[in-house]
Scaffold this motif. Structure first.
Motif, short mmCIF file in Angstrom:
data_model
loop_
_atom_site.label_atom_id
_atom_site.label_comp_id
_atom_site.label_asym_id
_atom_site.label_seq_id
_atom_site.Cartn_x
_atom_site.Cartn_y
_atom_site.Cartn_z
N LEU A 152 0.81 -1.24 0.06
CA LEU A 152 -0.07 0.00 -0.11
C LEU A 152 0.83 1.31 0.01
O LEU A 152 0.50 2.29 -0.84
N ASN A 153 2.01 1.17 0.67
CA ASN A 153 2.65 2.52 0.79
C ASN A 153 3.46 2.74 -0.30
O ASN A 153 3.64 4.23 -0.50
N ARG A 154 3.60 2.09 -1.33
CA ARG A 154 4.14 2.32 -2.58
C ARG A 154 3.28 2.91 -3.57
O ARG A 154 3.57 3.28 -4.76
N LEU A 155 1.80 2.74 -3.34
CA LEU A 155 0.77 3.33 -4.08
C LEU A 155 0.35 4.63 -3.81
O LEU A 155 -0.13 5.39 -4.49
N PHE A 156 0.72 5.11 -2.44
CA PHE A 156 0.45 6.51 -1.88
C PHE A 156 1.52 7.34 -1.96
O PHE A 156 2.63 7.06 -1.99
N SER A 157 1.28 8.50 -1.80
CA SER A 157 2.19 9.79 -1.67
C SER A 157 2.93 9.33 -0.42
O SER A 157 2.68 8.79 0.48
N LYS A 158 3.97 10.44 -0.14
CA LYS A 158 4.85 10.19 1.04
C LYS A 158 4.32 10.61 2.45
O LYS A 158 3.45 11.38 2.18
N PRO A 159 5.12 10.41 3.32
CA PRO A 159 4.41 10.77 4.64
C PRO A 159 4.69 11.91 4.83
O PRO A 159 5.46 12.81 4.36
N VAL A 160 3.98 12.75 5.67
CA VAL A 160 4.07 13.92 6.24
C VAL A 160 4.11 14.21 7.72
O VAL A 160 3.51 13.19 8.42
N THR A 161 4.49 15.20 8.33
CA THR A 161 4.51 15.69 9.49
C THR A 161 3.83 16.91 9.56
O THR A 161 4.10 17.94 9.02
N ILE A 162 2.58 17.10 10.31
CA ILE A 162 1.61 18.16 10.57
C ILE A 162 1.80 18.83 12.18
O ILE A 162 1.98 17.99 12.92
N THR A 163 2.13 20.16 12.19
CA THR A 163 1.98 20.71 13.48
C THR A 163 0.55 21.30 13.64
O THR A 163 -0.05 22.21 12.78
N ILE A 164 -0.14 21.13 14.83
CA ILE A 164 -1.49 21.41 15.17
C ILE A 164 -1.43 22.17 16.42
O ILE A 164 -1.09 21.77 17.55
N PRO A 165 -1.97 23.53 16.58
CA PRO A 165 -1.98 24.04 17.63
C PRO A 165 -3.02 23.56 18.45
O PRO A 165 -3.82 22.52 18.35
N PRO A 166 -3.09 23.97 19.86
CA PRO A 166 -4.03 23.56 20.93
C PRO A 166 -5.54 23.45 20.70
O PRO A 166 -5.79 24.51 20.09
N ASP A 167 -6.22 22.60 20.63
CA ASP A 167 -7.70 22.45 20.64
C ASP A 167 -7.79 22.63 19.27
O ASP A 167 -9.07 23.10 18.97
N GLU A 168 -7.14 22.35 18.15
CA GLU A 168 -7.50 22.71 17.03
C GLU A 168 -7.53 21.33 16.02
O GLU A 168 -6.83 20.37 16.53
N SER A 169 -7.74 21.43 14.56
CA SER A 169 -7.63 20.14 14.03
C SER A 169 -7.14 20.54 12.32
O SER A 169 -7.27 21.47 12.25
N LYS A 170 -6.59 19.39 11.86
CA LYS A 170 -5.91 19.53 10.38
C LYS A 170 -6.35 18.22 9.59
O LYS A 170 -6.42 17.21 10.34
N VAL A 171 -6.48 18.49 8.46
CA VAL A 171 -6.69 17.57 7.54
C VAL A 171 -5.59 17.18 6.76
O VAL A 171 -5.28 18.26 5.99
N ALA A 172 -5.08 15.98 6.69
CA ALA A 172 -4.11 15.73 5.91
C ALA A 172 -4.37 14.88 4.66
O ALA A 172 -5.10 13.81 4.84
N THR A 173 -4.12 15.04 3.51
CA THR A 173 -4.56 14.17 2.14
C THR A 173 -3.30 13.59 1.64
O THR A 173 -2.21 13.95 1.48
#
Length: 355
Positions: A116-137
Motif C-alpha cells: 500500500l505504501n508504494r501506491l500512496f504519496s509520501k509521509p507528512v508531519t503536521i503541526t497542530i495548535p492546541p484544541d484545533e484540527s487539521k486535515v492531511a490528504t
C-alpha cells in the motif's frame, strides 16, 4: 562521637545519591502516563467509500484510478501544540499471529505485489495548535493492470512532539500512536479463500527465549480472522511431545507471513533431528503440515548463548544491587550502634545515681 556520626552520614549520602541517579535515568513522567494520547485520528470518507459507518476506509477502486484519502487529526490538548507524523503503511502479520497496521522492519512477503505504501504519496508531519484540527490528504494511483483481492494497510499516526520535563531538560516520554485502516479492492463484496503454506522451520530466538520458528505464509490477497493453530514438536521417529504451541483467534494480512514461535527449554534446544506437526484452521478450512528438521550443534550452542545473554544483568544493575545491600547493612549497623550507645548512656546514668 560527632566525627563518627558525620562520617556515617556522609557515607550514607555517598551510597544513596548514585541510587537515586540510577533510578531516575529510565523513568516516565507521571503526567505523561496520566494524560495519555493528546490527539485523535478520524477518516474523511471519499465518494468511493463503500460504508461510511465503519470507522476505517474500504475503497472500491478501478485499474489506473487516481484518488485521494484524507484523515482529520485533532489536537485534544488545551495548552500544547502537537506534532504528528502521518505515514501510509502496508499491513503485515506480527509474530503474535495478528494483523499489524504499524510500520514494521520485517521484509515484505514475496507474494505481495503492491504494498500500500508504494501506491500512496509520501509521509507528512503536521503541526497542530492546541484544541484545533487539521486535515492531511494522501494521493494514490492504482496499477494500470489492476489487482486481485485486497490491498491492506493504514494511515499510521505517531506523536513526535518534543517535550521538556518540569526541570527544563529533555527526558523519556511515551510515544502515542494510532492508525486508520485502509482496504483497497476492485470488488469489495468478493472474498477469496486463504492460501496457507508452511515456508520454513528453523531454530531461533523469540523474546530472548530459544524457540523453533515455523513460518506460515498467506499467499492469498485476502485478510482473514479466527485462525487457530495447534503445533507440536517431537524427536524424529518418536511420538512424545517435547515442545508445543497454540494460537486462538489469530489473523493474517493479505500476502504476508509470520514466524510462529514454538518455545523450547530455558537452557536451550539440544542438537538433534526433530519433527514438527501443525494443524491450522481458518475460514472453514484445515491445513495440516508436517516437516522434519535438524538443530545442529552450532545452532544449539548459539541458542544457549542467546538465552544466557538475555538473562544476564547489565553491570549497573549488579552495582545497584550490591550498593543496596551495603546500604542496608550500614543502616542496620548504625541502628545497632545507636542502640548500644543509648544502653551505655543509661548504664552510666544508673551507676551515677547509685554512687
Amino acid at each position: 562521637m560527632v566525627i563518627k556520626k558525620r562520617w556515617i552520614v556522609l557515607l550514607m549520602i555517598f551510597l544513596v545519591t548514585p541510587l537515586l541517579m540510577l533510578g531516575s535515568t529510565n523513568t516516565v513522567r507521571a503526567d505523561d502516563t496520566a494524560t495519555g494520547a493528546q490527539f485523535y485520528l478520524a477518516p474523511v470518507y471519499p465518494a468511493n467509500q463503500t460504508d461510511k459507518t465503519l470507522g476505517y476506509f474500504v475503497l472500491k477502486v478501478t485499474p489506473g484510478q487516481k484518488g485521494s484519502v484524507s484523515v482529520q487529526v485533532q489536537n485534544t490538548s488545551k495548552t500544547n501544540t502537537r506534532k504528528i507524523q502521518l505515514t501510509p503503511t502496508a499491513a503485515t502479520t506480527s509474530d503474535a499471529g495478528q494483523i499489524n497496521y504499524s510500520p514494521s522492519p520485517k521484509k515484505a512477503d514475496p507474494t505481495l505485489a503492491h504494498p500500500l505504501n508504494r501506491l500512496f504519496s509520501k509521509p507528512v508531519t503536521i503541526t497542530i495548535p492546541p484544541d484545533e484540527s487539521k486535515v492531511a490528504t494522501f494521493e494514490y494511483i492504482i496499477p494500470e493492470a489492476g489487482f486481485k483481492g485486497q490491498i491492506l494497510g493504514s494511515i499510521h499516526a505517531l506523536d513526535v512532539t518534543e517535550e521538556k520535563s518540569t526541570t527544563g531538560q529533555f527526558g523519556l516520554h511515551n510515544k502515542f500512536a494510532m492508525a486508520v485502516g485502509i482496504i483497497l479492492s476492485q470488488n469489495p463484496t468478493q472474498t477469496l479463500a486463504p492460501d496457507l503454506k508452511l515456508q520454513q522451520v528453523r531454530p531461533g530466538v523469540s523474546n530472548k527465549h530459544p524457540a523453533i520458528l515455523a513460518r506460515i505464509q498467506n499467499r492469498a490477497p485476502q485478510l482473514f480472522r479466527g485462525m487457530t493453530i495447534n503445533a507440536k514438536i517431537t524427536k524424529q521417529g518418536e511420538t512424545k511431545t517435547i515442545y508445543q504451541y497454540k494460537l486462538k483467534d489469530g489473523s493474517m494480512a493479505p500476502n504476508s507471513n509470520f514466524d510462529a514461535p514454538i518455545l523450547g527449554d530455558e537452557k536451550g534446544i539440544p542438537a538433534g533431528d526433530y519433527t514438527l506437526t501443525m494443524t491450522v484452521q481458518a475460514e472453514g478450512k484445515t491445513w495440516r503440515f508436517k516437516r522434519n528438521f535438524t538443530v545442529t550443534d552450532k545452532e544449539a550452542a548459539k541458542l544457549a548463548g542467546a538465552n544466557n545473554a538475555g538473562n544476564q544483568q547489565p553491570p549497573w544493575q549488579k552495582w545497584l544491587i550490591w550498593a543496596a545491600i551495603a546500604l542496608a547493612v550500614l543502616i542496620a549497623g548504625y541502628g545497632l550502634y545507636l542502640l548500644g550507645v543509648r544502653r551505655g548512656h543509661k548504664n552510666d546514668t544508673a551507676d551515677a545515681h547509685h554512687s
